[in-house]
Design a protein around this motif. Sequence first.
Motif, PDB file in Angstrom:
ATOM      1  N   GLY A   1       0.830  -1.182   0.000  1.00  0.00           N
ATOM      2  CA  GLY A   1       0.000   0.000   0.000  1.00  0.00           C
ATOM      3  C   GLY A   1       0.868   1.238   0.000  1.00  0.00           C
ATOM      4  N   VAL A   2       0.243   2.383   0.270  1.00  0.00           N
ATOM      5  CA  VAL A   2       0.966   3.656   0.274  1.00  0.00           C
ATOM      6  C   VAL A   2       0.819   4.301   1.649  1.00  0.00           C
ATOM      7  CG1 VAL A   2       1.144   5.934  -0.795  1.00  0.00           C
ATOM      8  CG2 VAL A   2       0.536   3.945  -2.196  1.00  0.00           C
ATOM      9  N   PRO A   3       1.952   4.696   2.250  1.00  0.00           N
ATOM     10  CA  PRO A   3       3.321   4.518   1.772  1.00  0.00           C
ATOM     11  C   PRO A   3       3.793   3.077   1.902  1.00  0.00           C
ATOM     12  CG  PRO A   3       3.335   5.524   3.947  1.00  0.00           C
ATOM     13  CD  PRO A   3       1.895   5.453   3.532  1.00  0.00           C
ATOM     14  N   SER A   4       4.792   2.732   1.091  1.00  0.00           N
ATOM     15  CA  SER A   4       5.327   1.362   1.067  1.00  0.00           C
ATOM     16  C   SER A   4       6.343   1.212   2.193  1.00  0.00           C
ATOM     17  CB  SER A   4       5.973   1.074  -0.290  1.00  0.00           C
ATOM     18  OG  SER A   4       6.945   2.063  -0.608  1.00  0.00           O
ATOM     19  N   THR A   5       5.821   1.055   3.388  1.00  0.00           N
ATOM     20  CA  THR A   5       6.679   1.002   4.565  1.00  0.00           C
ATOM     21  C   THR A   5       6.137  -0.019   5.553  1.00  0.00           C
ATOM     22  OG1 THR A   5       7.885   2.433   6.102  1.00  0.00           O
ATOM     23  CG2 THR A   5       5.514   2.791   5.928  1.00  0.00           C
ATOM     24  N   THR A   6       6.993  -0.488   6.453  1.00  0.00           N
ATOM     25  CA  THR A   6       6.683  -1.662   7.270  1.00  0.00           C
ATOM     26  C   THR A   6       5.431  -1.503   8.119  1.00  0.00           C
ATOM     27  OG1 THR A   6       9.000  -2.331   7.321  1.00  0.00           O
ATOM     28  CG2 THR A   6       7.588  -3.169   9.078  1.00  0.00           C
ATOM     29  N   ALA A   7       5.328  -0.426   8.893  1.00  0.00           N
ATOM     30  CA  ALA A   7       4.191  -0.288   9.799  1.00  0.00           C
ATOM     31  C   ALA A   7       2.872  -0.264   9.038  1.00  0.00           C
ATOM     32  CB  ALA A   7       4.347   0.978  10.633  1.00  0.00           C
ATOM     33  N   THR A   8       2.850   0.466   7.938  1.00  0.00           N
ATOM     34  CA  THR A   8       1.639   0.536   7.117  1.00  0.00           C
ATOM     35  C   THR A   8       1.313  -0.818   6.512  1.00  0.00           C
ATOM     36  OG1 THR A   8       2.137   2.846   6.596  1.00  0.00           O
ATOM     37  CG2 THR A   8       0.580   1.717   5.158  1.00  0.00           C
ATOM     38  N   SER A   9       2.330  -1.469   5.961  1.00  0.00           N
ATOM     39  CA  SER A   9       2.115  -2.748   5.280  1.00  0.00           C
ATOM     40  C   SER A   9       1.695  -3.849   6.235  1.00  0.00           C
ATOM     41  CB  SER A   9       3.390  -3.146   4.539  1.00  0.00           C
ATOM     42  OG  SER A   9       3.649  -2.299   3.446  1.00  0.00           O
ATOM     43  N   LEU A  10       2.375  -3.959   7.371  1.00  0.00           N
ATOM     44  CA  LEU A  10       2.031  -5.027   8.307  1.00  0.00           C
ATOM     45  C   LEU A  10       0.619  -4.853   8.853  1.00  0.00           C
ATOM     46  CD1 LEU A  10       5.306  -5.669  10.361  1.00  0.00           C
ATOM     47  CD2 LEU A  10       4.499  -6.763   8.256  1.00  0.00           C
ATOM     48  N   THR A  11       0.178  -3.600   8.979  1.00  0.00           N
ATOM     49  CA  THR A  11      -1.177  -3.377   9.474  1.00  0.00           C
ATOM     50  C   THR A  11      -2.207  -3.674   8.398  1.00  0.00           C
ATOM     51  OG1 THR A  11      -0.243  -1.663  10.905  1.00  0.00           O
ATOM     52  CG2 THR A  11      -2.626  -1.789  10.760  1.00  0.00           C
ATOM     53  N   SER A  12      -1.907  -3.344   7.148  1.00  0.00           N
ATOM     54  CA  SER A  12      -2.807  -3.750   6.064  1.00  0.00           C
ATOM     55  C   SER A  12      -2.907  -5.270   6.000  1.00  0.00           C
ATOM     56  CB  SER A  12      -2.309  -3.203   4.724  1.00  0.00           C
ATOM     57  OG  SER A  12      -2.540  -1.817   4.608  1.00  0.00           O
ATOM     58  N   PHE A  13      -1.778  -5.938   6.108  1.00  0.00           N
ATOM     59  CA  PHE A  13      -1.767  -7.403   6.112  1.00  0.00           C
ATOM     60  C   PHE A  13      -2.630  -7.948   7.245  1.00  0.00           C
ATOM     61  CE2 PHE A  13       0.203 -11.239   7.958  1.00  0.00           C
ATOM     62  CZ  PHE A  13       0.049 -12.126   6.914  1.00  0.00           C
ATOM     63  N   GLY A  14      -2.455  -7.403   8.442  1.00  0.00           N
ATOM     64  CA  GLY A  14      -3.152  -7.943   9.602  1.00  0.00           C
ATOM     65  C   GLY A  14      -4.620  -7.597   9.680  1.00  0.00           C
ATOM     66  N   THR A  15      -5.013  -6.456   9.135  1.00  0.00           N
ATOM     67  CA  THR A  15      -6.411  -6.030   9.233  1.00  0.00           C
ATOM     68  C   THR A  15      -7.219  -6.290   7.978  1.00  0.00           C
ATOM     69  OG1 THR A  15      -5.910  -3.792   8.442  1.00  0.00           O
ATOM     70  CG2 THR A  15      -5.777  -4.181  10.833  1.00  0.00           C
TER      71      THR A  15
END
Length: 374
Positions: free
Chosen positions: A82-96
């Motif tokens: 997703g945007v931004p392409s960064t760990t905290a954002t991505s891991l939360t998209s993955f988890g939620t």
Amino acid sequence: MAGFLAPAYGERSLGDVLPAVAAALDVSLGTPDGRPGLELPSAAAYVVFLVDGMGTNLLRRYAHAAPFLASLAEEQAPGTAGVPSTTATSLTSFGTGLAPGGHGLVGYTSRIPGTEHLLNALQWPKDVDPVEWQPNQTVFQRLGEAGVPVTVINKRAFGGSGLTVAAHRGAEFVGADRVGERIASAVALSKVPGSLTYLYDGDLDWTGHRYGVASSPWLQQLSMIDAEAEQLRDALDPSVRLLVLADHGMVDSPYEARTDIDDFPELGDGVALVGGEARFRHLYCSRGAVEDVVATWSEVLGDKADVMSRESAIRRGWFGPVTPSVLPRLGDVVVASHGEHAVVSTHLFHYETTLVGLHGSLTPDEMLIPLLIS
């Protein structure tokens, strides 16, 4: 959008992975159209292995260092961060299962609404409740309610962290600091029929930040990840599916390709707070200053970055649907870097200036992630 890759929300993004795993385990999570956007093969159980920083383009470019994973990548289409392409954002998209505009972790750092302070999502402040910051039910919680045994395997230090609670609550947490521990735990847990086991490895990302992609340490680390994945696959029962993916890729940003805010005093005009990260900045502006900030930053950066208002970025679909509570966490102005460019500040974010590899923007090297089924 020249040179940028739009996120594939609802199709092949990180938020689509766990709903697809649920469907592959014959569990319905009640997606709006009755089926997930991503389809995965059915299996007795699933093990999901997320490698931080292993973008698809990097894996293909340096296939000689990761022959097992690269062979899978040749035949399987990638997904996107997703945007931004960064760990905290991505891991939360993955988890939620949500886009960033829905879950609210919109960067490495973002403004705490109503304050002049930033929330650092990887070093969570004690005075911010992660459940209040990210109140949506996670997919792990929904799977647990559906009777699916769900486990997260990660380093012990991450147990109970703000990011873990925000993104992955609802799963049993198993602390495992070493590769052998992680593999052994995943293999044992996968023997439970209908289970989901998720394990995370952050060492490739750390190595890329420190030494750069294609550096000797990074290539060695990629080889170790490849061996870890192959060993895990060999140890799992054939009826268990292994899904290997990443949260984002990475680009190297040499010193000469960087813009230091401190060298351009005019970049501070109208900006009350600077957040985000070097490849994707959130600028929180003084009242009425947005248009001037966009104009000034656009003039200074030129074609090195796309500079636009928050509303323009939302219209482009960068964050997916944005809820009212998340809106003020996004910068009034966002700055997405092209090529190798980065926006740094020696004064505000000195640590970032010491990093070689960076991520956060929308280039294919950052956005494309492997979705490898074995």
